[in-house]
Design a protein around this motif. Structure first.
Motif, short mmCIF file in Angstrom:
data_model
loop_
_atom_site.label_atom_id
_atom_site.label_comp_id
_atom_site.label_asym_id
_atom_site.label_seq_id
_atom_site.Cartn_x
_atom_site.Cartn_y
_atom_site.Cartn_z
N PHE A 280 9.95 -9.28 -0.48
CA PHE A 280 9.74 -7.83 -0.51
C PHE A 280 10.23 -7.24 -1.84
O PHE A 280 9.57 -6.38 -2.42
N ASN A 281 11.39 -7.69 -2.29
CA ASN A 281 11.92 -7.19 -3.56
C ASN A 281 10.99 -7.53 -4.72
O ASN A 281 10.77 -6.71 -5.62
N GLN A 282 10.46 -8.74 -4.70
CA GLN A 282 9.54 -9.15 -5.76
C GLN A 282 8.25 -8.33 -5.71
O GLN A 282 7.69 -7.97 -6.75
N GLU A 283 7.80 -8.03 -4.51
CA GLU A 283 6.60 -7.21 -4.34
C GLU A 283 6.82 -5.82 -4.93
O GLU A 283 5.94 -5.27 -5.61
N LEU A 284 8.01 -5.25 -4.67
CA LEU A 284 8.33 -3.94 -5.22
C LEU A 284 8.30 -3.98 -6.75
O LEU A 284 7.70 -3.10 -7.39
N MET A 285 8.95 -4.97 -7.33
CA MET A 285 8.98 -5.06 -8.79
C MET A 285 7.57 -5.24 -9.37
O MET A 285 7.23 -4.64 -10.39
N SER A 286 6.76 -6.04 -8.70
CA SER A 286 5.39 -6.26 -9.17
C SER A 286 4.58 -4.96 -9.13
O SER A 286 3.82 -4.66 -10.06
N ILE B 63 0.83 -1.21 0.00
CA ILE B 63 0.00 0.00 0.00
C ILE B 63 0.87 1.25 0.00
O ILE B 63 0.60 2.22 -0.74
N ASN B 64 1.93 1.25 0.80
CA ASN B 64 2.81 2.42 0.89
C ASN B 64 3.49 2.70 -0.44
O ASN B 64 3.62 3.86 -0.85
N PHE B 65 3.94 1.64 -1.11
CA PHE B 65 4.61 1.86 -2.39
C PHE B 65 3.62 2.36 -3.44
O PHE B 65 3.97 3.17 -4.30
N ASN B 66 2.39 1.88 -3.38
CA ASN B 66 1.37 2.41 -4.29
C ASN B 66 1.21 3.92 -4.08
O ASN B 66 1.07 4.68 -5.04
N THR B 67 1.23 4.33 -2.79
CA THR B 67 1.10 5.75 -2.45
C THR B 67 2.29 6.54 -2.97
O THR B 67 2.14 7.62 -3.56
N ILE B 68 3.50 6.02 -2.75
CA ILE B 68 4.72 6.71 -3.19
C ILE B 68 4.72 6.88 -4.71
O ILE B 68 5.01 7.96 -5.23
N ILE B 69 4.39 5.81 -5.43
CA ILE B 69 4.34 5.87 -6.89
C ILE B 69 3.34 6.92 -7.36
O ILE B 69 3.64 7.76 -8.22
N ALA C 10 6.00 1.96 -13.45
CA ALA C 10 7.06 2.74 -12.79
C ALA C 10 8.41 2.08 -13.06
O ALA C 10 8.50 0.86 -13.20
N GLU C 11 9.45 2.90 -13.14
CA GLU C 11 10.78 2.36 -13.41
C GLU C 11 11.33 1.65 -12.17
O GLU C 11 11.24 2.16 -11.06
N VAL C 12 11.92 0.49 -12.40
CA VAL C 12 12.53 -0.25 -11.30
C VAL C 12 13.79 -0.93 -11.80
O VAL C 12 13.83 -1.44 -12.93
N PHE C 13 14.84 -0.89 -10.99
CA PHE C 13 16.10 -1.56 -11.32
C PHE C 13 16.38 -2.60 -10.25
O PHE C 13 16.41 -2.28 -9.06
N ASP C 14 16.58 -3.84 -10.67
CA ASP C 14 16.81 -4.93 -9.73
C ASP C 14 18.26 -4.92 -9.26
O ASP C 14 19.07 -5.74 -9.67
N PHE D 54 12.97 3.06 -8.76
CA PHE D 54 13.00 2.25 -7.55
C PHE D 54 14.09 1.19 -7.67
O PHE D 54 14.35 0.66 -8.75
N LEU D 55 14.72 0.88 -6.55
CA LEU D 55 15.81 -0.11 -6.50
C LEU D 55 15.47 -1.20 -5.51
O LEU D 55 15.02 -0.91 -4.40
N THR D 56 15.69 -2.45 -5.90
CA THR D 56 15.52 -3.55 -4.95
C THR D 56 16.70 -3.56 -3.98
O THR D 56 17.77 -3.04 -4.27
#
Length: 235
Positions: free
Chosen positions: A194-200, A134-140, A207-211, A152-154
């Motif tokens: 958690f990292n997978q959740e961020l990427m999803s 939920i927090n990452f949805n808000t940040i995005i 949104a841009e994400v770098f693993d 975003f970075l894992t």
């Protein structure tokens, strides 16, 4: 910053990293700092502190000072004198222990004698995963509204899920009366969730994400403790 200046002379880089920052604090930082600074781009590395909150019920309830707002924190954040006085107040009257360096620096592996019983679905061990989502949805959403490019970075980690780390203590666990030790390999698996959740979340919201976690080798050549980079790791 100096490297970027060789390409764009007017480049500026600000470090907003604060010890203990979770996605709760990232939201406040976006609303209180990013909205005023209006940078061209923001990089957000997150996950490990949210995982820590998932494994420590008391810490999750208390949160980090960086997650609080109000007039007291407004004053504290703007006066170095108040910060010094506050530091001495908690030392002299609250009996808070002050460390000269990171409590987990210079990591020395601790052999694991036993591990808490693990459920078949490790997500059951991390109750704050829903809040993290939920927090990452808000940040995005907030940064999209500000039209600021966000990457975003894992979260990288010294540990991985190999047999090497199964016999080493990763972290303490204390949630709803369930207490014990987690192996370093199990800890790595939880952070991987958690990292997978961020990427999803990022893929779902374009949104841009770098693993980054996949790019940093699991070696003390790159970390000075379990999760913080040394100079080589930062490079």
């Amino acid at each position: 910053q100096e490297k970027m200046k060789s390409y764009v002379p007017k480049s500026w880089v600000g470090n907003g990293g604060i010890s203990g920052h979770s996605t709760r604090a990232h939201i406040i930082f976006v609303r209180e700092a990013i909205t005023k600074m209006k940078p061209k781009a923001v990089l957000i590395l997150g996950g490990v502190n949210d995982l820590w909150y998932s494994m420590n019920e008391e810490a999750r309830k208390l949160g980090s000072p960086a997650e609080h707002a109000g007039w007291k924190y407004f004053v504290l954040g703007r006066s170095r004198l108040v910060q010094i006085l506050f530091l001495w107040k908690i030392i002299l009257f609250d009996n808070v222990i002050v460390l000269e360096r990171s409590a987990n620096a210079y990591f020395v592996p601790e052999p694991r004698a036993s591990e808490i019983e693990l459920p078949s679905d490790l997500r059951l061990l991390i109750p704050s995963l829903v809040e993290y989502r939920i927090n990452f949805n808000t940040i995005i959403a907030e940064l999209k509204r500000l039209r600021i490019r966000t990457i975003f970075l894992t979260q990288p980690l010294l540990f991985d899920t190999s047999d090497t780390w199964k016999s080493v203590v990763g972290w303490d666990y204390s949630v709803k009366g369930k207490k014990g030790k987690l192996s370093a390999a199990s800890y790595a698996k939880l952070l991987g969730i958690f990292n997978q959740e961020l990427m999803s979340r990022c893929y779902a919201d374009s949104a841009e994400v770098f693993d980054l976690a996949a790019e940093i080798p699991h070696s003390s050549d790159f970390f000075y403790d379990t999760m913080h980079f040394n100079e080589k790791g930062a490079e």
